[in-house]
Design a protein around this motif. Sequence first.
Motif, PDB file in Angstrom:
ATOM      1  N   THR A  11      52.749  45.308  -1.581  1.00  7.94           N
ATOM      2  CA  THR A  11      51.284  45.304  -1.738  1.00  7.94           C
ATOM      3  C   THR A  11      50.475  44.063  -1.010  1.00  7.94           C
ATOM      4  OG1 THR A  11      51.733  43.941  -3.685  1.00  7.94           O
ATOM      5  CG2 THR A  11      51.684  46.261  -3.860  1.00  7.94           C
ATOM      6  N   LEU A  12      49.312  44.029  -0.849  1.00  8.67           N
ATOM      7  CA  LEU A  12      48.581  42.811  -0.489  1.00  8.67           C
ATOM      8  C   LEU A  12      48.860  41.451  -0.904  1.00  8.67           C
ATOM      9  CD1 LEU A  12      45.049  44.258   0.426  1.00  8.67           C
ATOM     10  CD2 LEU A  12      46.769  43.965   1.782  1.00  8.67           C
ATOM     11  N   GLN A  13      49.132  41.445  -2.320  1.00  9.27           N
ATOM     12  CA  GLN A  13      49.287  40.204  -2.937  1.00  9.27           C
ATOM     13  C   GLN A  13      50.756  39.464  -2.382  1.00  9.27           C
ATOM     14  OE1 GLN A  13      48.520  42.993  -4.361  1.00  9.27           O
ATOM     15  NE2 GLN A  13      46.361  42.349  -5.165  1.00  9.27           N
ATOM     16  N   GLN A  15      51.881  40.276   0.737  1.00 11.16           N
ATOM     17  CA  GLN A  15      51.792  39.828   2.149  1.00 11.16           C
ATOM     18  C   GLN A  15      51.221  38.774   2.767  1.00 11.16           C
ATOM     19  OE1 GLN A  15      49.589  43.428   3.546  1.00 11.16           O
ATOM     20  NE2 GLN A  15      51.408  44.691   4.039  1.00 11.16           N
ATOM     21  N   THR A  16      51.658  38.218   3.773  1.00 15.05           N
ATOM     22  CA  THR A  16      51.053  37.094   4.352  1.00 15.05           C
ATOM     23  C   THR A  16      49.670  37.405   5.007  1.00 15.05           C
ATOM     24  OG1 THR A  16      52.238  37.091   6.419  1.00 15.05           O
ATOM     25  CG2 THR A  16      53.375  36.035   4.768  1.00 15.05           C
ATOM     26  N   PHE A  17      48.996  36.560   5.180  1.00 13.36           N
ATOM     27  CA  PHE A  17      47.733  36.522   5.912  1.00 13.36           C
ATOM     28  C   PHE A  17      48.050  37.314   7.239  1.00 13.36           C
ATOM     29  CE2 PHE A  17      44.494  35.432   8.960  1.00 13.36           C
ATOM     30  CZ  PHE A  17      43.253  35.640   8.393  1.00 13.36           C
ATOM     31  N   GLU A  19      50.486  39.196   8.334  1.00 16.05           N
ATOM     32  CA  GLU A  19      50.532  40.630   7.915  1.00 16.05           C
ATOM     33  C   GLU A  19      49.553  41.292   7.507  1.00 16.05           C
ATOM     34  OE1 GLU A  19      55.180  40.606   6.058  1.00 16.05           O
ATOM     35  OE2 GLU A  19      53.737  39.915   4.850  1.00 16.05           O
ATOM     36  N   GLN A  20      48.626  41.124   6.774  1.00 15.58           N
ATOM     37  CA  GLN A  20      47.170  41.741   6.381  1.00 15.58           C
ATOM     38  C   GLN A  20      46.445  41.818   7.319  1.00 15.58           C
ATOM     39  OE1 GLN A  20      45.610  39.196   2.858  1.00 15.58           O
ATOM     40  NE2 GLN A  20      47.593  39.048   2.198  1.00 15.58           N
ATOM     41  N   HIS A 117      38.931  38.198   5.541  1.00 12.26           N
ATOM     42  CA  HIS A 117      39.905  37.742   6.505  1.00 12.26           C
ATOM     43  C   HIS A 117      39.169  36.813   7.554  1.00 12.26           C
ATOM     44  CE1 HIS A 117      42.680  41.177   5.227  1.00 12.26           C
ATOM     45  NE2 HIS A 117      43.223  39.978   4.717  1.00 12.26           N
TER      46      HIS A 117
END
Length: 137
Positions: A11-13, A15-17, A19-20, A117
Amino acid sequence: MDGVNEIRRGTLQEQTFYEQVGGEETFRRLVHRFYQGVAEDPLLRPMYPEEDLGPAEERFTLFLIQYWGGPRTYSDTRGHPRLRMRHAPFQVDRAAHDAWLRHMRDAVDELGLAEEHEEQLWRYMTYAAASMINTEG
């Protein structure tokens, strides 16, 4: 009902920036577009003594990938970033700062990132550019 309350991995929480925003491809696009501007800039281009900007582009790409949570290839090959030391041989004044940010702004805009982002990336770029100034003017 087993597992219903579990948080899915990835999930986004979690993931690193890096990856996001799309991983390596995004950072390669960013830095390539940035160096397209640098290549034509009469103030910045002389700061890159190599005839081909490719090695500088690769170093910057690997640095940003590592900084934002991707593979540590930069440190594995170059050691600690020591950014101010690496930039010390060059006179970086306010004009160079502004030119650098102008090309980076173009590159960031072309990525089409989500607003949160883009803002996070831009805050870092403006901070980094300001911290490299080593000459009055």
